[in-house]
Motif scaffolding. Structure first.
Motif, short mmCIF file in Angstrom:
data_model
loop_
_atom_site.label_atom_id
_atom_site.label_comp_id
_atom_site.label_asym_id
_atom_site.label_seq_id
_atom_site.Cartn_x
_atom_site.Cartn_y
_atom_site.Cartn_z
N GLN A 1 42.11 46.10 25.44
CA GLN A 1 41.53 45.98 26.76
C GLN A 1 40.42 46.99 26.97
O GLN A 1 40.44 48.08 26.41
CB GLN A 1 42.59 46.15 27.85
CG GLN A 1 43.59 45.03 27.95
CD GLN A 1 44.46 45.15 29.17
OE1 GLN A 1 44.21 45.94 30.07
NE2 GLN A 1 45.50 44.32 29.23
N ASP A 2 39.46 46.60 27.80
CA ASP A 2 38.38 47.52 28.17
C ASP A 2 37.95 47.18 29.59
O ASP A 2 38.02 46.02 30.02
CB ASP A 2 37.20 47.40 27.21
CG ASP A 2 36.17 48.50 27.44
OD1 ASP A 2 36.58 49.61 27.85
OD2 ASP A 2 34.98 48.26 27.21
N THR A 3 37.49 48.18 30.33
CA THR A 3 37.09 48.00 31.72
C THR A 3 35.67 48.51 31.91
O THR A 3 35.30 49.57 31.40
CB THR A 3 38.04 48.77 32.67
OG1 THR A 3 39.36 48.25 32.51
CG2 THR A 3 37.61 48.60 34.11
N ARG A 4 34.87 47.73 32.65
CA ARG A 4 33.48 48.09 32.89
C ARG A 4 33.20 48.03 34.40
O ARG A 4 33.12 46.97 34.99
CB ARG A 4 32.56 47.14 32.15
CG ARG A 4 31.08 47.38 32.39
CD ARG A 4 30.59 48.69 31.87
NE ARG A 4 30.88 48.86 30.44
CZ ARG A 4 30.51 49.93 29.74
NH1 ARG A 4 29.89 50.92 30.35
NH2 ARG A 4 30.80 50.02 28.46
N PRO A 5 33.09 49.20 35.10
CA PRO A 5 32.78 49.20 36.53
C PRO A 5 31.28 49.16 36.77
O PRO A 5 30.48 49.52 35.89
CB PRO A 5 33.39 50.51 37.01
CG PRO A 5 33.26 51.42 35.81
CD PRO A 5 33.39 50.55 34.59
N GLY A 6 30.89 48.75 37.97
CA GLY A 6 29.48 48.74 38.33
C GLY A 6 29.27 48.10 39.69
O GLY A 6 30.22 47.84 40.43
N GLY A 7 28.02 47.83 40.01
CA GLY A 7 27.69 47.21 41.28
C GLY A 7 27.43 45.72 41.14
O GLY A 7 27.28 45.20 40.04
N ALA A 8 27.40 45.02 42.27
CA ALA A 8 27.17 43.57 42.26
C ALA A 8 26.57 43.14 43.59
O ALA A 8 26.77 43.77 44.63
CB ALA A 8 28.47 42.82 42.01
#
Length: 486
Positions: free
Chosen positions: A231-238
């Motif tokens: 698993q991997d997680t990528r946060p950011g804006g949208a």
């Protein structure tokens, strides 16, 4: 692309639809004038569009494919069409957008939805057969005109909202600039005919002012990807931009795209494509099944355009979460609304569609810029929206299932590392794929037209291969946004 997205609802319809302004019918004088057909002007605009793009590719970009000759044209006709290996964004979005230019060259010259589609086919065929030294593309001759009709009609109708022939000066210039940006071929046609500065006593809109709902959302998006337990997680804006055009239950005089909805999702996330999602659903035909004070039911024929894209999240999980493109899809849709009381309203829908052309992520097909299988099949979409307290709270749940079949694979034993991308004629890995998108969203009113939105999207893919082990993967995107409903 940025202009298109700035004018871009939930996949079926907005749960809370606040009209931008009261509907106004079109003036008969404007309708009659806009409906006059000009074949040669439309045809020459299509040809000019292709020649201009080719000249840019040849003399500015100096692209290898743009060095054409009589020999390359003859070879294109001799060899015929093959499946190409361009990237997903090129084949499933940019080609349909180019088709929308062909489409609107005719639409702006008096042709209907169906008649303009023929010009889109002609423009696409001209490009594939004459304007490249690569063999003509089977998927492009499908995606460009059909997807172009969906994007083109949306752009045409939105550009119509910007026209105001009563204005002069800088205000008029602003209106015309907006028309050109949203629908370049319509803007160009208005310049060539002088309509861009001609003042009239009527507003000049072909469709008047329909019932319109718009909403803009911005906030955080967290993408989590699971592949074989890693698993991997990528946060950011949208950013999400939603647009609903017309009354979904007004079907007495239904014409193509009198009702449509469009949703665009933009990534502000590192290592993710800018365009994350684009959905268009346009009604072509409809009939009313039930209409009372509390309950409405309608059945219609709808054109669908769907696009979902992601990229590798990090070196920790080197595989891509999901990719899906469906530029050519059509099917029946049932819409239902029931006003339970003054406190609660229920909207529900279901659609069953035939997919003429689609694309879904492949675990094995890696050739040139392509990492997906081309396919055909079917899709089923359904969902429900619950609105409480006169637009103070809404809860929406939707589900989409795509079952896509790649029936023309490459010969067993083919080494894709050494295969010639220009001549290998394959849809991809011989396989069948199941792709699903399930979404839950809650909107809570903060103040007047300002809402707090929280949502979860679950993406699931299961692919059964002929020559490889089966693969399943899932991804989850969580969103927390502030939404302004116009």
């Amino acid at each position: 692309m940025a202009v298109l997205l700035t004018v871009a609802t939930m996949d079926a319809q907005m749960p809370i639809h606040l009209s931008v302004r009261p509907p106004v019918p079109a003036d008969s004088v404007d309708v009659e004038r806009q409906g006059r057909r000009h074949f040669w002007r439309a045809a020459s605009t299509v040809v000019g569009s292709n020649l201009s793009l080719w000249a840019f590719d040849r003399y500015v970009q100096k692209g290898d494919f743009a060095y054409i000759s009589l020999h390359s044209i003859k070879e294109n006709f001799r060899h015929g069409f093959i499946w190409d290996n361009d990237r997903l964004g090129t084949n499933m979005f940019l080609h349909p957008y180019n088709g929308s230019l062909f489409y609107n060259a005719a639409r702006a010259n008096g042709y209907s939805y169906w008649g303009s589609g023929l010009f889109a086919i002609g423009g696409s065929a001209m490009w594939e057969l004459f304007m490249e030294n690569e063999y003509p593309s089977t998927n492009d001759i499908i995606a460009t005109p059909i997807g172009g009709m969906a994007i083109g009609e949306v752009c045409y109708r939105i550009s119509d909202l910007l026209i105001d022939d009563r204005q002069t000066g800088w205000r008029r210039f602003g209106h015309e600039a907006g028309v050109f940006l949203v629908s370049p071929m319509r803007g160009l046609t208005r310049i060539l005919t002088g309509d861009a500065w001609k003042r009239r006593p009527t507003i000049g809109r072909e469709f008047g002012v329909p019932d319109i709902g718009m909403e803009f959302s911005g906030g955080a998006r967290i993408l989590t990807f699971d592949n074989d337990g890693a698993q991997d997680t990528r946060p950011g804006g949208a950013i999400e931009l939603n647009f609903e055009y017309g009354n979904r239950f007004e079907v007495k005089k239904a014409h193509p795209y009198d009702y449509f909805n469009l949703r665009a999702a933009l990534n502000l996330v590192n290592r993710q494509p800018f365009l994350a999602q684009l959905n268009i659903k346009g009604r072509l035909l409809a009939t009313e099944l039930h209409d009372t004070k509390r309950t409405h039911v309608s059945l219609g024929l709808y054109q669908h355009f769907d696009y979902y894209d992601s990229d590798t999240t990090s070196s920790l999980v080197a595989k891509c979460p999901y990719k899906l493109g469906v530029p050519a899809s059509i099917g029946g849709g049932l819409l239902y609304r029931h006003v339970m009381n003054s406190f609660c309203t229920i909207d529900a829908y279901t659609h069953a569609n035939a997919v003429l052309l689609g694309a879904v992520l492949s675990d094995h097909y890696q050739l040139d810029e392509r990492n997906y299988n081309l396919a055909s099949g079917y899709s089923v979409k359904s969902g429900a929206h619950f609105v409480f307290g006169r637009d103070r709270l809404s809860v929406s749940l939707s589900n989409e299932i795509y079952h896509l079949f790649t029936w023309k694979g490459y010969p067993t034993g083919t080494d894709l590392m050494t295969a010639d991308r220009r001549t290998l004629n394959a849809q991809g890995d011989r396989s069948r794929a199941l792709f699903g998108v399930t979404e839950l969203q809650i909107d809570v009113q903060i103040w007047k037209k300002l809402y707090f939105s929280i949502g979860v999207s679950h993406y699931f893919r299961s692919t059964v291969y002929r020559d490889f082990p089966d693969v399943s993967s899932w991804s989850v995107a969580e969103r927390m946004m502030v939404t302004w409903k116009l």
